[in-house]
Design an enzyme around this catalytic site. Structure first.
Site, PDB file in Angstrom:
ATOM      1  N   HIS A 137       0.925  -1.464  -0.403  1.00 17.71           N
ATOM      2  CA  HIS A 137       0.062  -0.233   0.076  1.00 17.71           C
ATOM      3  C   HIS A 137       0.557   1.587  -0.227  1.00 17.71           C
ATOM      4  O   HIS A 137       0.673   2.063   0.389  1.00 17.71           O
ATOM      5  CB  HIS A 137      -1.238   0.361   1.024  1.00 17.71           C
ATOM      6  N   HIS A 140      -6.343  -8.500  13.757  1.00 21.83           N
ATOM      7  CA  HIS A 140      -6.344  -7.838  13.486  1.00 21.83           C
ATOM      8  C   HIS A 140      -6.772  -7.690  12.151  1.00 21.83           C
ATOM      9  O   HIS A 140      -7.069  -9.013  11.941  1.00 21.83           O
ATOM     10  CB  HIS A 140      -4.628  -7.138  13.146  1.00 21.83           C
ATOM     11  N   GLU A 173      -6.901  -6.540   9.207  1.00 23.27           N
ATOM     12  CA  GLU A 173      -6.047  -5.527   7.965  1.00 23.27           C
ATOM     13  C   GLU A 173      -5.968  -6.429   6.628  1.00 23.27           C
ATOM     14  O   GLU A 173      -6.196  -7.671   7.367  1.00 23.27           O
ATOM     15  CB  GLU A 173      -5.395  -4.732   7.840  1.00 23.27           C
ATOM     16  N   ASP A 188      -4.246  -8.299   4.616  1.00 25.25           N
ATOM     17  CA  ASP A 188      -3.073  -8.718   4.766  1.00 25.25           C
ATOM     18  C   ASP A 188      -3.286  -9.950   5.985  1.00 25.25           C
ATOM     19  O   ASP A 188      -2.718 -11.092   5.693  1.00 25.25           O
ATOM     20  CB  ASP A 188      -1.726  -8.136   5.387  1.00 25.25           C
ATOM     21  N   HIS A 192      -2.643  -1.805  15.357  1.00 26.25           N
ATOM     22  CA  HIS A 192      -1.406  -0.672  13.922  1.00 26.25           C
ATOM     23  C   HIS A 192      -3.635  -0.134  13.127  1.00 26.25           C
ATOM     24  O   HIS A 192      -3.645   0.808  13.154  1.00 26.25           O
ATOM     25  CB  HIS A 192      -1.061  -1.326  12.596  1.00 26.25           C
ATOM     26  N   ASP A 209       1.216  -6.989  14.206  1.00 26.97           N
ATOM     27  CA  ASP A 209       1.998  -6.099  13.338  1.00 26.97           C
ATOM     28  C   ASP A 209       2.447  -5.317  14.331  1.00 26.97           C
ATOM     29  O   ASP A 209       3.912  -5.193  13.599  1.00 26.97           O
ATOM     30  CB  ASP A 209       0.954  -4.331  12.741  1.00 26.97           C
ATOM     31  N   TYR A 262       9.712  -0.668   8.821  1.00 27.21           N
ATOM     32  CA  TYR A 262       8.230  -1.159   9.851  1.00 27.21           C
ATOM     33  C   TYR A 262       7.789   0.006  10.003  1.00 27.21           C
ATOM     34  O   TYR A 262       6.689   0.500   9.809  1.00 27.21           O
ATOM     35  CB  TYR A 262       8.468  -2.313   9.652  1.00 27.21           C
ATOM     36  N   HIS A 279       4.172 -10.349  10.639  1.00 23.55           N
ATOM     37  CA  HIS A 279       4.894  -9.652   9.421  1.00 23.55           C
ATOM     38  C   HIS A 279       6.885 -10.204   9.388  1.00 23.55           C
ATOM     39  O   HIS A 279       7.225  -9.455  10.461  1.00 23.55           O
ATOM     40  CB  HIS A 279       4.970  -8.494   9.050  1.00 23.55           C
TER      41      HIS A 279
END
Ligand code: FEO
Length: 395
Positions: free
Chosen positions: A24, A78, A80, A82, A145, A164, A192, A225
């Protein structure tokens, strides 16, 4: 692939995205991973899923260890995409599983994937889930996040799964911190933090203090991640404490773009002035570096000097993009200065300065502007500007 064992009964079942270069808008030069974890006890829990393009990797990794009908819980740390865009498929496969997520995540899951997610069971800080000899504890982490974010802690295995937080965009064959190059790992962790978490610095400090106060023993930090921290999990915690405090060093980052090399020449003269005072200078031309790389360099700098030629009475577009990004990320405790060249009417320096002041940045009131091409006197002024900034941050 499922020789990736965190502790007996706890496996990584995620996916490696070797080729992603744009997350993104964030420039992911070393790819990324979407980490999901499977905990097998009397009950079986899947922690998070992966980006939907990689759903088959997740399915294959889980099926090496168990069948989907044996999964009792899917924990969504989370929403989001991903981490959750495989969830509609995985929830259908794991038809006996309850889905657990924070209260805010429940609403967000419904908004993303529809009313199949009305069944989600909300959990809050301090709630626990007994899996057998293991117990999972949940800790809400709003805005780390997204508002829905939460951490899951495996009490008996001493594994923190913070989604995250503490992650990095880093694809590699090693899954653990002792299996990869440490410099690359810390570079990606800093990138990050700078690009994703920097505006949330006060919340990060508070959340880490909260976790420290709970005195949770932590053997492993397993983010969603990149690399899992097992050799020295406190290394990344301490790095976050340093970054979120705004701690910086005597370094000046000079960010600029140029049309016919006037602003470029000014930037180099300013850098010489900085260096003459024994202060480190870094030059980032915005068409040579991505904005995400540039913002990472700024993370530990005490001053940022931004240069632009004037184009159509305003700043050059790359500087507009950079300052929009930088003001949104709210880097703390830096001195900002501005310089640039112009032909007939200026505007770039004034526009950039106004943008920085509006964002609440500390701004050096006097910038440097040069008409057309810098001559010897102009370059002396640039050199002195660099000297002045360096002296100010050393004081
Ligand atoms: Fe990796 Fe906020 O998602």
């Amino acid at each position: 692939m499922n020789n990736v064992v965190l502790k007996e009964g706890v496996n990584w079942v995620g996916a490696i995205d070797w080729n992603i270069r744009d997350f993104h808008g964030y420039n992911t030069n070393r790819g990324s991973t979407y980490n999901a974890y499977l905990i097998r006890d009397e009950k079986v829990a899947l922690i998070d899923t992966v980006k939907k393009e990689f759903c088959n990797d997740l399915i294959a990794h889980v099926e090496e260890l168990t069948s989907f009908d044996k999964i009792d819980y899917i924990i969504v740390n989370h929403v989001e995409m991903d981490h959750s865009s495989s969830l509609p498929i995985i929830a259908k496969l794991a038809k006996n599983a309850k889905i657990l997520a924070s209260v805010r995540a429940k609403d967000e899951l419904i908004k993303h994937y529809g009313h199949d997610f009305d069944v989600v069971d909300p959990v809050k800080t301090g709630d626990t889930l007994k899996l057998g000899k293991r117990t999972l504890e949940f800790l809400e982490a709003p805005m780390l996040h997204w508002p829905d974010s939460m951490f899951t802690y495996d009490i008996e295995d001493k594994i923190l799964l913070p989604n995250d937080a503490f992650g990095q965009h880093l694809a590699s064959s090693g899954r653990f911190d002792d299996e990869v190059d440490e410099c690359a790992l810390m570079e990606e962790a800093a990138m990050y933090y700078a690009n994703i978490l920097m505006p949330l610095a006060p919340l990060i400090t508070r959340k880490i203090q909260e976790v420290v106060a709970l005195k949770l023993p932590i053997d492993i930090i397993a983010p969603s991640h990149g690399i899992i921290w097992r050799k020295d999990p406190m290394k990344i915690v301490n790095a976050y404490l340093k970054w979120s405090s705004g701690e910086s060093k005597n370094k000046v980052v000079i960010v600029f773009d140029t049309m016919w090399h006037s602003t470029d020449t000014m930037a180099r003269a300013i850098a010489e002035g900085v260096i003459s005072q024994g202060v480190e200078a870094k030059l980032y031309k915005l068409r040579s570096y991505s904005v995400s790389e540039t913002i990472t360099e700024i993370l530990e700098a005490k001053a940022v000097l931004v240069g632009s030629p004037t184009l159509n009475n305003g700043m050059f577009p790359t500087l507009g993009q950079f300052l929009t990004y930088a003001t949104g990320l709210k880097p703390k405790g830096k001195l900002w200065g501005f310089f640039g060249s112009y032909g007939w009417g200026g505007g770039a320096v004034k526009g950039m300065m106004e943008m920085a002041k509006k964002a609440g940045f500390e701004v050096q009131e006097q910038g440097v502007e040069v008409k057309f091409v810098p001559d010897k006197d102009d370059l002396k002024k640039c050199f002195e500007f660099g000297q002045q900034i360096a002296q100010k941050i050393k004081a």
